[in-house]
Design an enzyme around this catalytic site. Sequence first.
Site, short mmCIF file in Angstrom:
data_model
loop_
_atom_site.label_atom_id
_atom_site.label_comp_id
_atom_site.label_asym_id
_atom_site.label_seq_id
_atom_site.Cartn_x
_atom_site.Cartn_y
_atom_site.Cartn_z
N GLU A 96 -3.76 17.08 43.32
CA GLU A 96 -3.31 16.39 42.12
C GLU A 96 -3.63 17.17 40.86
O GLU A 96 -4.64 17.86 40.80
CB GLU A 96 -4.04 15.05 41.98
N CYS A 109 -6.21 18.29 33.84
CA CYS A 109 -7.25 18.39 34.86
C CYS A 109 -6.64 19.06 36.10
O CYS A 109 -5.70 18.54 36.69
CB CYS A 109 -7.73 16.98 35.18
N CYS A 116 -12.74 19.82 49.95
CA CYS A 116 -13.95 20.49 49.45
C CYS A 116 -15.00 20.48 50.55
O CYS A 116 -15.15 19.48 51.27
CB CYS A 116 -14.48 19.78 48.21
N CYS A 120 -20.27 15.97 48.74
CA CYS A 120 -21.09 15.08 47.91
C CYS A 120 -20.84 13.64 48.41
O CYS A 120 -19.71 13.27 48.73
CB CYS A 120 -20.73 15.22 46.44
N CYS A 123 -18.03 11.28 46.87
CA CYS A 123 -16.77 11.90 46.48
C CYS A 123 -15.77 11.85 47.63
O CYS A 123 -16.06 12.35 48.72
CB CYS A 123 -17.02 13.35 46.06
N CYS A 345 -6.79 5.45 39.40
CA CYS A 345 -7.54 5.29 40.63
C CYS A 345 -7.34 6.47 41.53
O CYS A 345 -7.62 6.42 42.70
CB CYS A 345 -7.19 4.01 41.35
N1 SAH Z 1 -16.39 20.26 42.43
C1 SAH Z 1 -16.59 20.23 41.04
C2 SAH Z 1 -15.39 19.79 40.23
C3 SAH Z 1 -14.57 18.70 40.79
S1 SAH Z 1 -15.34 17.13 40.91
C4 SAH Z 1 -17.80 19.37 40.70
O1 SAH Z 1 -18.32 18.68 41.57
O2 SAH Z 1 -18.23 19.43 39.55
C5 SAH Z 1 -15.18 16.52 39.25
C6 SAH Z 1 -16.20 15.44 38.91
O3 SAH Z 1 -15.89 14.18 39.52
C7 SAH Z 1 -17.61 15.77 39.37
O4 SAH Z 1 -18.54 15.57 38.35
C8 SAH Z 1 -17.79 14.78 40.50
O5 SAH Z 1 -19.12 14.59 40.79
C9 SAH Z 1 -17.08 13.58 40.00
N2 SAH Z 1 -16.80 12.57 41.03
C10 SAH Z 1 -16.51 12.77 42.32
N3 SAH Z 1 -16.30 11.60 42.97
C11 SAH Z 1 -16.46 10.63 42.08
C12 SAH Z 1 -16.36 9.21 42.14
N4 SAH Z 1 -16.04 8.58 43.27
N5 SAH Z 1 -16.59 8.51 41.02
C13 SAH Z 1 -16.90 9.15 39.89
N6 SAH Z 1 -17.00 10.48 39.75
C14 SAH Z 1 -16.79 11.22 40.84
FE1 SF4 Z 2 -16.70 18.92 46.11
FE2 SF4 Z 2 -18.85 17.52 45.42
FE3 SF4 Z 2 -17.09 18.30 43.51
FE4 SF4 Z 2 -16.43 16.40 45.35
S1 SF4 Z 2 -18.01 16.26 43.75
S2 SF4 Z 2 -15.16 18.11 44.67
S3 SF4 Z 2 -17.53 17.14 47.19
S4 SF4 Z 2 -18.40 19.62 44.82
#
Ligand code: SAH
Ligand code: SF4
Length: 382
Positions: A96, A109, A116, A120, A123, A345
């Site tokens: 996206e 964005c 990935c 995390c 995520c 969302c």
């Molecule tokens: N991988 C990179 C960039 C993409 S994620 C990173 O982790 O920084 C972009 C942001 O969205 C990150 O700060 C991530 O932690 C956050 N994020 C991921 N899942 C989320 C969720 N379910 N609710 C809120 N923020 C989320």
């Molecule tokens: Fe990857 Fe973590 Fe960023 Fe999600 S929040 S895109 S799992 S690095």
Amino acid sequence: MIATTGKTNLLGLTQPEMEKFFDSIGEKRFRAGQVMKWIHHFGVDDFDAMTNVSKALRDKLKAIAEVRGPEVVSEDISSDGTRKWVVRVESGSCVETVYIPSGKRGTLCVSSQAGCALDCSFCSTGKQGFNSNLTAAEVIGQVWIANKSFGSVPATIDRAITNVVMMGMGEPLLNFDNVISAMHLMMDDLGYGISKRRVTLSTSGVVPMIDELAKHIDVSLALSLHAPNDALRSQLVPINKKYPLAMLLDSCRRYMATLGEKRVLTVEYTLLKDVNDHVDHAREMIELLKDTPCKINLIPFNPFPHSGYERPSNNAIRRFQELLQQDGYNVTVRTTRGEDIDAACGQLVGQVNDRTRRSSRLIAARELSADADTAQNAASAP
Ligand code: SAH
Ligand code: SF4
């Protein structure tokens, strides 16, 4: 790069790479600038439309090269101006791209990977696992597609995209070369001419690559912190076990020092109910960040099925924000945009037909970018 068609895809080539390409086919280097302007300023992918290029060269280019972005699967425009594209990349996966207008700013964005590997815990992209790295053409192609949707005017005139954040799917530092090339194109005047302050890379903390980044580029940096101590951060962001907080913050400070200007790190903190949103966490965060000039973006968790996490109450979010503000931090909280097109969302990703599947990460990224803008505007905030 050589695409599967066997032709060289010119879309992802930086200026030096483009000059090398023209050199390699026995043409003058200045052709690089001409062709780049057609591609990036005017959104042209048809060599025949490049009217200041001779017919002979156009024919030659048609035989060996192409300008090919990712395939647009869908484009949605929200009533609030937010736009969302789902694009299919060469590996077959979908990612996206989201555009968020906010006053005079328009933030795009951009995704760097399909899926990935870093997993995390909160995520949904991480839950999908790693699928593929996007090529440089696929990363910059997202900007190219978005820019074209605003009418393909030269990048210097009334530009709709003023900021780009690498906060879509994927960990940009684990697709280093392609992301660097694409970010150079974002900033290059022959590309999109966006200021280095307005191109932001977000990372979960791949320490060696943060150091490497400084050798290649001077974009803004956002760190996905999410926890104020190693024990909790290692649970939420597993890469923390390899690169713990002290090491991580050191590398961020080193990177910011190389920028050598009044630019501060952005710290992103996803708030998870009863996990990292207590008063004690805010206090610990204040202590942790005391030597790291930064602004803080709080992201209320965006729920997705079976995540096991919840979004904190508005009171808890406000309390957390106020504690940090009382200590002098510039703190913003994400707001939701584009809900009517599911940009809010963050539908998807990878399974376009499954409209019930939600990628909260994308939303977060989108909201983040909007707030990053707000944060930049609110420089005088506490
Ligand atoms: N991988 C990179 C960039 C993409 S994620 C990173 O982790 O920084 C972009 C942001 O969205 C990150 O700060 C991530 O932690 C956050 N994020 C991921 N899942 C989320 C969720 N379910 N609710 C809120 N923020 C989320
Ligand atoms: Fe990857 Fe973590 Fe960023 Fe999600 S929040 S895109 S799992 S690095």
